[in-house]
Design an enzyme around this catalytic site. Structure first.
Site, short mmCIF file in Angstrom:
data_model
loop_
_atom_site.label_atom_id
_atom_site.label_comp_id
_atom_site.label_asym_id
_atom_site.label_seq_id
_atom_site.Cartn_x
_atom_site.Cartn_y
_atom_site.Cartn_z
N ASN A 59 0.86 -1.18 0.00
CA ASN A 59 0.00 0.00 0.00
C ASN A 59 0.90 1.23 0.00
O ASN A 59 2.13 1.12 0.09
CB ASN A 59 -0.98 -0.01 1.18
CG ASN A 59 -0.30 -0.03 2.54
OD1 ASN A 59 0.75 0.60 2.75
ND2 ASN A 59 -0.86 -0.77 3.49
N ASP A 112 -5.81 -8.32 1.65
CA ASP A 112 -5.74 -9.77 1.46
C ASP A 112 -6.61 -10.20 0.28
O ASP A 112 -6.23 -11.08 -0.49
CB ASP A 112 -6.23 -10.50 2.72
CG ASP A 112 -5.33 -10.28 3.92
OD1 ASP A 112 -4.14 -9.99 3.73
OD2 ASP A 112 -5.83 -10.39 5.06
N LYS A 158 1.49 3.60 2.15
CA LYS A 158 2.30 3.81 3.36
C LYS A 158 3.49 2.87 3.39
O LYS A 158 4.61 3.27 3.76
CB LYS A 158 1.44 3.61 4.61
CG LYS A 158 2.22 3.86 5.91
CD LYS A 158 1.40 3.55 7.13
CE LYS A 158 2.19 3.81 8.41
NZ LYS A 158 3.46 3.06 8.48
N GLU A 159 3.26 1.60 3.01
CA GLU A 159 4.35 0.62 3.02
C GLU A 159 5.45 1.00 2.03
O GLU A 159 6.64 0.82 2.30
CB GLU A 159 3.80 -0.76 2.70
CG GLU A 159 2.96 -1.35 3.83
CD GLU A 159 2.09 -2.51 3.42
OE1 GLU A 159 1.50 -3.16 4.30
OE2 GLU A 159 1.96 -2.76 2.19
#
Length: 326
Positions: A210, A279, A212-213
């Protein structure tokens, strides 16, 4: 692709999808939900009192990815760590209830399965309590056990998913070895990363961080699309990763490779619960790629799936029927 074309398209794959076999490797998590109603403030401290009504357990983490894959009709081998704790026992029972999931257990006596306890007031989550083994590391022997399990299943597998929640199942060395083993056997690899060092997923076909990651991996805020694309292409070139699919919540998704960039708009405006949506994206994307579908179409369908699942409460799954008639 129009809605009617997508429906006909997916319907034509009903029989083929049942023959797909996916190997899902990663951190299984026990999701524990406690339901009740807040009826007053505690006299002991300025906190609400939740009057207990019911509770339930669900497969989380890599288990939720496997459950999503199985809900589409595919067979899935789930390779994760287990211990002697009560959470491990509950997870085993949950897996037994799903005929399409075959568990490949690597038992470690001192390992405690991560548990997320969510306290729900009517439909609102008020608190989450996480319980897990801090800084758990696999031994060389334990890593060899995991690799041995992968070798047993790799030839009969259509695609390998790494569902990495950074809880200890996959360290950088093991992730790379599994990917290399998969590529040696000409298997597609999809990785959902949680590690800051994305070189752990070197040679993967696609990774799905995502925003942020990805920013955490860059060590700085990537606020614009230009910055996201620039950093993604740097990672692609450095680590021989074919594609990066960036999930951006209400902003949709951004597919980046060394040839082109494609945007996918979010399909829902008022999300009820985003728990486990990532997921679902990984699971649906993996199934579509395992079917041999074009990457853009695979991403489009996984984006549709995310739009469906965030309209459901808690850790939800999407079925092939959901996708066909959405």
């Amino acid at each position: 692709m129009t809605k009617s074309k997508k429906n006909l398209f997916l319907s034509s794959y009903k029989k083929k999808i049942k023959k797909i076999n996916i190997l899902c490797i990663g951190d299984i998590i026990l999701d524990h939900y406690i339901y009740g109603k807040i009826h007053r403030i505690s006299p002991e401290a300025p906190v609400p009192i939740l009057l207990y009504e019911s509770e339930k357990y669900e497969l989380g983490g890599a288990g939720n990815v496997a459950k999503n894959i199985s809900s589409l009709g595919c067979q899935v081998n789930l390779l994760s760590l287990y211990g002697n704790d009560n959470s491990s026992k509950k997870l085993k029972n949950l897996e037994k209830a799903n005929k399409n999931i075959k568990s490949l257990k690597v038992k470690i006596n001192n390992y405690f399965v991560p548990t997320k306890v969510r306290f729900i007031n009517e439909s609102d989550q008020k608190l989450r309590v996480d319980r897990e083994t801090q800084n758990f590391k696999l031994t060389v022997i334990q890593k060899k056990l995991i690799i041995a399990n992968v070798k047993k299943k790799i030839t009969s597998t259509d695609l390998v998913v790494l569902s990495d929640y950074n809880k200890g199942t996959l360290d950088q060395d093991l992730a790379r070895k599994i990917i290399n083993l998969a590529k040696k056997n000409k298997k597609i690899v999809v990785a959902d990363p949680k590690k800051i060092n994305l070189s752990a997923y070197k040679n993967a076909d696609i990774i799905t961080p995502n925003q942020k990651e990805l920013a955490d991996a860059a060590g700085k805020n990537l606020s614009s699309e230009k910055e996201l694309i620039r950093f993604s292409r740097k990672i692609i070139k450095k680590n021989n990763i074919n594609n990066i699919l960036i999930t951006r919540s209400e902003k949709g998704m951004l597919l980046v490779n060394d040839k082109y960039v494609k945007k996918f708009k979010a399909n829902v405006k008022n999300a009820i619960d985003v728990t486990g949506a990532g997921d679902t994206v990984v699971a649906v994307l993996s199934v579509m790629m395992a079917l041999g579908l074009d990457l853009d179409i695979s991403v489009k369908i996984s984006n549709d799936a995310a739009g469906i699942v965030v309209k459901k409460k808690e850790t939800a799954n999407v079925s092939l029927k959901d996708l066909i008639y959405s």
